[in-house]
Design a protein around this motif. Structure first.
Motif, short mmCIF file in Angstrom:
data_model
loop_
_atom_site.label_atom_id
_atom_site.label_comp_id
_atom_site.label_asym_id
_atom_site.label_seq_id
_atom_site.Cartn_x
_atom_site.Cartn_y
_atom_site.Cartn_z
N TYR A 1 49.63 33.70 49.08
CA TYR A 1 48.72 33.04 50.01
C TYR A 1 48.74 33.85 51.30
O TYR A 1 49.79 33.95 51.96
CB TYR A 1 49.16 31.59 50.27
N ILE B 1 44.77 33.25 47.40
CA ILE B 1 43.85 32.79 48.45
C ILE B 1 44.05 33.68 49.67
O ILE B 1 45.19 34.02 50.02
CB ILE B 1 44.10 31.31 48.82
N ASP C 1 37.74 30.20 45.69
CA ASP C 1 39.13 30.39 45.28
C ASP C 1 39.72 31.70 45.76
O ASP C 1 40.87 32.01 45.48
CB ASP C 1 39.24 30.34 43.75
#
Length: 295
Positions: free
Chosen positions: A103, A166, A193
């Motif tokens: 992330y 992400i 996404d």
């Protein structure tokens, strides 16, 4: 009048030996303390200090707190203001058992002046990628702020750190343009996404602060300022400085710093990226050269 010796100072007898009163006998002097407090509306220490110039009251701090609590003006001026509620951390910030940079948040900073010829100077930009879980950073050099250049930077980042799940970013034109280009390249790909441009939206301007991108970017800019100064580097020298700075920033401690030597060393992002705190790259000794660039 100033005195060089403390024993030559002129002090009143009442201050040297104040009259001692116990807590049961000093309630009658409460009104006198209130008159002293209402002169400046000071704190507990100020009120207690003024009273102890004349009377040594046992438990004077407790009475001073009572006076300050009963003072209407002090309660009005010292009222607690409303504080902005901190939003909950997003799920991306609290993802255990995930690899680094799964992330990620990215942003641009700069520009930096670089030499591209004998007498020509151009502007290059820095791109910072930060892991939302480990707080590790990765720096890349961008020639300009176009969408195609950001795609090149993204490819280099993928080759080194792997593809994230992400990427959070603001609503910059290069990020929006890159999302459109990737959407054209891959049919049926869900852009939500991958690239999420909800950092600086008008309805939630505080959401971008949850990634702490500003703090990470500021740390890198300060380190680059100290390393480069007013020099004008070549693009490859600037890239080298970016790699060194990212390694130095990743050596900072995260979490609680241990106070007991038995607790071991602190935890830093490099412990997760490299398995050790630093790369321990030797910086010399180097052989002497007549090249003025290396002096």
């Amino acid at each position: 009048m100033r005195c060089r010796r403390s024993d030559e100072m002129v002090i009143k007898d009442s201050s040297l030996s104040p009259q001692e009163l116990d807590e049961a006998e000093n309630y009658w002097i409460l009104k006198a303390q209130q008159s002293l407090h209402e002169q400046v509306h000071g704190g507990v220490a100020v009120t207690a200090g003024k009273v102890r110039k004349r009377y040594w009251i046992i438990g004077v701090a407790k009475l001073a707190k009572t006076i300050k609590f009963r003072c209407v003006k002090c309660r009005r001026m010292g009222r607690q203001t409303e504080n902005q509620l901190m939003a909950d951390l997003p799920a991306e910030r609290l993802a255990p058992f995930t690899p680094p940079f799964l992330y990620t948040a990215c942003d641009y900073f700069g520009p930096y002046s670089v030499k591209v010829g004998r007498n020509k100077v151009a502007k290059h930009y820095g791109v910072i990628f930060t892991c939302l879980n480990t707080r590790a950073v990765h720096l890349e050099v961008a020639v300009d702020c176009s969408s195609m250049e950001f795609l090149q930077v993204l490819c280099r980042f993928f080759a080194i750190r792997g593809q994230p799940l992400i990427i959070l970013s603001d609503n910059g034109t290069q990020f929006v343009g890159a999302e459109k280009e990737l959407k054209k390249m891959v049919k049926g790909w869900n852009s939500k996404d991958f690239v999420r441009n909800d950092g600086c939206s008008g309805n939630s301007p505080h959401h971008w602060c949850l990634t702490r991108m500003g703090a990470q970017r500021q740390n890198c800019k300060i380190a680059l300022k100290k390393a480069i100064g007013e020099q004008t580097l070549t693009p490859f020298e600037l890239q080298t400085c970016f790699m060194e700075v990212s390694n130095l920033v990743n050596q900072r401690p995260i979490g609680r710093i241990p106070n007991d030597p038995d607790d071991g060393s602190f935890l830093c992002p490099n412990d997760i990226l490299l398995g050790r705190a630093s790369s321990r790259t030797p910086h010399g000794p180097f052989r002497q050269t007549k090249n003025p660039r290396h002096s």
